[in-house]
Design a protein around this motif. Sequence first.
Motif, mmCIF file in Angstrom:
data_model
loop_
_atom_site.group_PDB
_atom_site.id
_atom_site.type_symbol
_atom_site.label_atom_id
_atom_site.label_comp_id
_atom_site.label_asym_id
_atom_site.label_seq_id
_atom_site.Cartn_x
_atom_site.Cartn_y
_atom_site.Cartn_z
ATOM 1 N N ARG A 286 -151.059 15.996 77.793
ATOM 2 C CA ARG A 286 -150.571 15.139 78.876
ATOM 3 C C ARG A 286 -151.531 13.981 79.145
ATOM 4 O O ARG A 286 -151.090 12.857 79.429
ATOM 5 C CB ARG A 286 -150.360 15.967 80.141
ATOM 6 N N GLU B 154 -145.110 6.171 71.530
ATOM 7 C CA GLU B 154 -143.863 6.266 70.768
ATOM 8 C C GLU B 154 -144.110 5.897 69.315
ATOM 9 O O GLU B 154 -143.310 5.221 68.662
ATOM 10 C CB GLU B 154 -142.774 5.392 71.383
ATOM 11 N N GLY C 163 -150.841 13.671 71.963
ATOM 12 C CA GLY C 163 -150.234 13.135 73.175
ATOM 13 C C GLY C 163 -150.278 11.619 73.218
ATOM 14 O O GLY C 163 -149.323 10.958 73.648
ATOM 15 N N GLU D 102 -151.005 11.521 76.431
ATOM 16 C CA GLU D 102 -149.696 10.899 76.564
ATOM 17 C C GLU D 102 -149.705 9.818 77.646
ATOM 18 O O GLU D 102 -149.111 8.741 77.471
ATOM 19 C CB GLU D 102 -148.656 11.963 76.880
ATOM 20 N N GLU E 26 -148.760 5.940 77.110
ATOM 21 C CA GLU E 26 -147.711 5.293 77.895
ATOM 22 C C GLU E 26 -148.224 4.039 78.589
ATOM 23 O O GLU E 26 -147.527 3.012 78.656
ATOM 24 C CB GLU E 26 -147.158 6.270 78.920
ATOM 25 N N SER F 89 -147.562 10.304 71.148
ATOM 26 C CA SER F 89 -146.279 10.490 71.835
ATOM 27 C C SER F 89 -146.074 9.411 72.888
ATOM 28 O O SER F 89 -144.979 8.842 72.997
ATOM 29 C CB SER F 89 -146.244 11.878 72.481
ATOM 30 N N GLY F 90 -147.106 9.126 73.659
ATOM 31 C CA GLY F 90 -146.999 8.100 74.687
ATOM 32 C C GLY F 90 -146.794 6.712 74.123
ATOM 33 O O GLY F 90 -146.101 5.879 74.724
#
Length: 244
Positions: A129, A209, A203, A132, A136, A206-207
């Motif tokens: 997290r 993308e 993470g 991530e 983001e 993932s953040g």
Amino acid sequence: MVSRVNDAAIVALAALGDESRRRMFEFARRAGRPISRDDAAAEVGISRKLAAFHLERLVEAGLLRSHFEHVARLRKVGRAPKLYEPVGTDLRVSIPPRQPDLLAEILLDGALSDEPVSPLESARRAAFRRGERLGEQERARSRPGRLSAERALTLSEATLSGAGFEPVRPRPGCVRLRSCPFHPLAEAQPEAVCGFNHAFVSGLLSGLEANTVEAVLDPDGGECCVEITAAGTASDRGFEGSGQ
């Protein structure tokens, strides 16, 4: 190359290389109240003008902050004296870059989680997290659009560098951390700590993308245990060693 996160600390340490400046800074921390130029001059045994010069250098270095004394009554002559006090930030330099605070935050997040999983898994999820959120934030800032594998590698490398890590390109199509951000704890508990590192970088991707690349464990690579490669080009080798 020294991490950019260290730059401000290096500037601050350079300012403290002068003995008079260092004594003033120590005095300001001991005083328990804002100090004036006259206070500093008397403490160090120099002129008020020279004390003012050194105090301002400490302000520029981010070690002190200054403000003018608030006087309730109207002053008939002159201006309110300028006062100085320490800032509330820590001063740290690490070469190579280390992230002990990040690891502590991950462990705390994991410990406070109410998820029905083991403490180790809870910490891994907390690490994911954390990464991530960083990804983001960078994606919202840079708006990179759809990421090819090469653009994803470049963006993840820049994001990690800006966050105080030390990414390198050991070979084409690969980003790797030069040194373990959680060393020396990775030596004591390599499987756990390298798992947190892997989860954090996963993470991050993932953040961002960044679906065209993946974080894989490669603890035998001679540097950090995690590398980023194009998706599908490498398999996770599992853990058999520690980060360096």
